[in-house]
Scaffold this motif. Structure first.
Motif, PDB file in Angstrom:
ATOM      1  N   THR A  27      35.025  24.814  15.189  1.00 38.06           N
ATOM      2  CA  THR A  27      34.122  25.538  14.291  1.00 38.06           C
ATOM      3  C   THR A  27      33.787  26.924  14.851  1.00 38.06           C
ATOM      4  O   THR A  27      32.785  27.524  14.488  1.00 38.06           O
ATOM      5  CB  THR A  27      32.825  24.747  14.038  1.00 38.06           C
ATOM      6  N   ASP A  28      34.646  27.434  15.707  1.00 38.16           N
ATOM      7  CA  ASP A  28      34.474  28.763  16.303  1.00 38.16           C
ATOM      8  C   ASP A  28      34.994  29.835  15.351  1.00 38.16           C
ATOM      9  O   ASP A  28      36.112  29.739  14.855  1.00 38.16           O
ATOM     10  CB  ASP A  28      35.238  28.811  17.632  1.00 38.16           C
ATOM     11  N   GLY A  29      34.185  30.871  15.129  1.00 33.01           N
ATOM     12  CA  GLY A  29      34.634  32.011  14.345  1.00 33.01           C
ATOM     13  C   GLY A  29      35.123  33.150  15.207  1.00 33.01           C
ATOM     14  O   GLY A  29      35.818  34.046  14.726  1.00 33.01           O
ATOM     15  N   MET A  51      39.528  31.377   8.448  1.00 30.67           N
ATOM     16  CA  MET A  51      38.685  30.241   8.808  1.00 30.67           C
ATOM     17  C   MET A  51      37.425  30.217   7.931  1.00 30.67           C
ATOM     18  O   MET A  51      36.998  29.154   7.451  1.00 30.67           O
ATOM     19  CB  MET A  51      38.315  30.350  10.292  1.00 30.67           C
ATOM     20  N   PRO A  99      39.164  31.615  16.443  1.00 30.15           N
ATOM     21  CA  PRO A  99      39.313  30.375  15.674  1.00 30.15           C
ATOM     22  C   PRO A  99      40.544  29.557  16.047  1.00 30.15           C
ATOM     23  O   PRO A  99      41.583  30.091  16.457  1.00 30.15           O
ATOM     24  CB  PRO A  99      39.419  30.874  14.222  1.00 30.15           C
ATOM     25  N   ASN A 155      39.285  28.312  23.641  1.00 27.64           N
ATOM     26  CA  ASN A 155      39.012  29.330  22.628  1.00 27.64           C
ATOM     27  C   ASN A 155      39.311  30.728  23.162  1.00 27.64           C
ATOM     28  O   ASN A 155      38.489  31.646  23.084  1.00 27.64           O
ATOM     29  CB  ASN A 155      37.562  29.232  22.141  1.00 27.64           C
ATOM     30  N   TYR A 168      39.350  34.778  11.659  1.00 25.67           N
ATOM     31  CA  TYR A 168      38.006  34.431  11.201  1.00 25.67           C
ATOM     32  C   TYR A 168      37.926  34.487   9.683  1.00 25.67           C
ATOM     33  O   TYR A 168      37.303  33.630   9.047  1.00 25.67           O
ATOM     34  CB  TYR A 168      36.980  35.374  11.822  1.00 25.67           C
TER      35      TYR A 168
END
Length: 466
Positions: A392-394, A222, A397, A206, A219
């Protein structure tokens, strides 16, 4: 006598090397079960005014032959001891917990893991003068190379081992830049006959890489695809060409409609954990806004911030969260400020307290180039590359990572396919000519912490070519 002179010289050199790191041996880690490997903690002087703290955790497998796996956390300005204590070290502290426990899936299963706290002013690392508490991407890469050279002076027996450099988040800038510095060093080594560094690959989780895509630009897309905004709000962003970049590292255009839409989005998502949009928000509900801890260092009371808010790690989120910013790593800060822990890790007196993120103690100047440009150089020099991404990282992403990888223009060797752990889909992979991209399914920014078994297997498979 002449016959024995080289042997005596070798014994003398080995003796000096042993003396160099003998004082760094960590004989025990408080509250952690006794371990079956050697661990070292100390300092690597990068110049007359700066010293970077390191921890070396030797391999549980074959330390003499297993690779050196170097680790950086991000920020910029956050401590690699966060990775050591929460993600991939031998003993860990999980979010919301106030105790140390053994990590069942540490990264030193099949590697000698080297944690480096950089730049000076981060964690236990320090600068002797306040004016030296300033850095940027190029300067930090130079100092990280100097630290690595000092490491090999302390531990010459590891000079021939394969080296892999890893990290997450802003280490997406640190890691490739250090690899590029090593490439320059090795190029010059052919001329000046010095020992090259045996760099074999890099691994980034990431990681910020290209500012046109990473962080907020991706983000918003996403968030739309995960139903954190409706179609009308998304259309407002698209139709008005709205732009936001990491700490405004790139020039951007915005208008009143963009700012209004962003304010609406920020209000609607202020209780969403940006690091993992499905994960709990850890905060204190406003009970203790100061979040100050107290310890005794060198006989004096010292105070320190407990844990770190997302606004410390990612300051551009301050307007989104305000005082309700999620707070992580509370007990990590408490633990690393304990006098017995400081003694165990041989922390110098110059460090008054440990801070998870440097905050105002460090001035870091971002550079708009990012690290995307380095990947072509690494590929042409045979450096293997793994990019993994919790999906599921903002903060950084998966969507943005796929965009900058697309921009590399490299051929696809093996198309999108699942990779499994315990017969379950752990994520998906796509193999390019020069890079492997892997998602980690159902987890966010700190994938090595939140999916330990899966990511440790991914790392081991990559560095050992399995």
């Amino acid at each position: 006598m002449k016959i024995f002179t080289p042997i005596l010289a070798l014994i003398f050199v080995v003796g000096l090397a042993n003396a160099a790191f003998a004082d760094d041996l960590v004989t025990e880690m408080p509250d952690c079960p006794k371990f079956d490997f050697d661990m070292y903690s100390g300092y690597l002087d990068v110049n007359a005014n700066k010293s970077l703290h390191y921890v070396l955790v030797e391999s549980l497998g074959d330390p003499a032959n297993d690779p050196i796996l170097m680790w950086f956390n991000g920020g910029p300005g956050c401590s690699s001891m966060l990775g050591f204590m929460q993600e991939n070290g031998p003993c860990i502290i999980d979010d919301g917990e106030n105790f140390v426990k053994e990590n069942p899936f540490p990264w030193n299963e099949k590697a000698n893991v080297l944690y480096l706290e950089a730049p000076a002013g981060v964690g236990y690392s320090f600068a002797r003068n306040k004016e030296d508490m300033e850095s940027n991407d190029l300067q930090s890469s130079h100092e990280n190379l100097q630290a690595l050279k000092q490491f090999y002076k302390k531990f010459p027996e590891y000079q021939e081992n394969d080296l892999f450099i890893s990290g997450e988040s802003y280490a997406g800038i640190y890691v490739p830049n250090l690899a590029y510095r090593i490439h320059q060093h090795n190029t010059m080594s052919k001329i000046n006959k010095r020992t090259p560094i045996n760099l074999k690959g890099i691994l980034v989780g990431n990681g910020a890489t290209k500012w046109e895509y990473d962080t907020t630009p991706s983000y918003l897309e996403m968030a739309y695809n995960h139903q954190l905004m409706d179609t009308e709000l998304h259309n407002t962003f698209v139709e008005n060409g709205c732009e936001w970049y990491f700490r405004d590292v790139l020039p951007r255009k915005a208008n009143e409609a963009c700012e209004k839409a962003k304010k609406t989005f920020d209000e609607n998502t202020k209780r969403i954990n940006w690091y993992d949009i499905y994960r709990k928000v850890y905060d204190d509900g406003g009970i203790n806004k100061e979040r100050v801890g107290k310890t005794i260092i060198d006989g004096e009371e010292r105070y320190y911030p407990r844990g770190y808010k997302m606004t410390d790690y990612t300051p551009w989120l301050e307007d989104i969260y305000g005082e309700s910013a999620p707070i992580l790593g509370d007990y990590v800060s408490d633990y690393l400020n304990r006098p017995d822990v400081r003694d165990a890790f041989h922390i110098k007196k110059e460090i008054h307290t440990y801070k998870a993120c440097a905050g105002g103690d460090l001035t870091y100047h971002l550079q708009k180039e990012g690290s995307h440009w380095i990947y072509h150089i690494l590929k042409s020099n045979g450096i293997r590359i793994l990019k993994f991404s919790g999906d599921t990282d903002g903060a950084v992403p998966t969507y943005g990572s796929q965009l900058w990888i697309r921009d590399l223009g490299w051929d696809v060797v093996k198309d999108w396919h699942a990779w499994l752990v315990d017969d379950q889909v752990a994520g998906y992979q796509k193999e390019y000519d020069g890079l492997t991209f892997a998602t980690v399914h159902g987890v966010g920014h700190m994938a090595p912490q939140w999916k330990r078994k899966e990511v440790t297997q991914l790392i081991n498979d990559f560095i050992h070519g399995e």
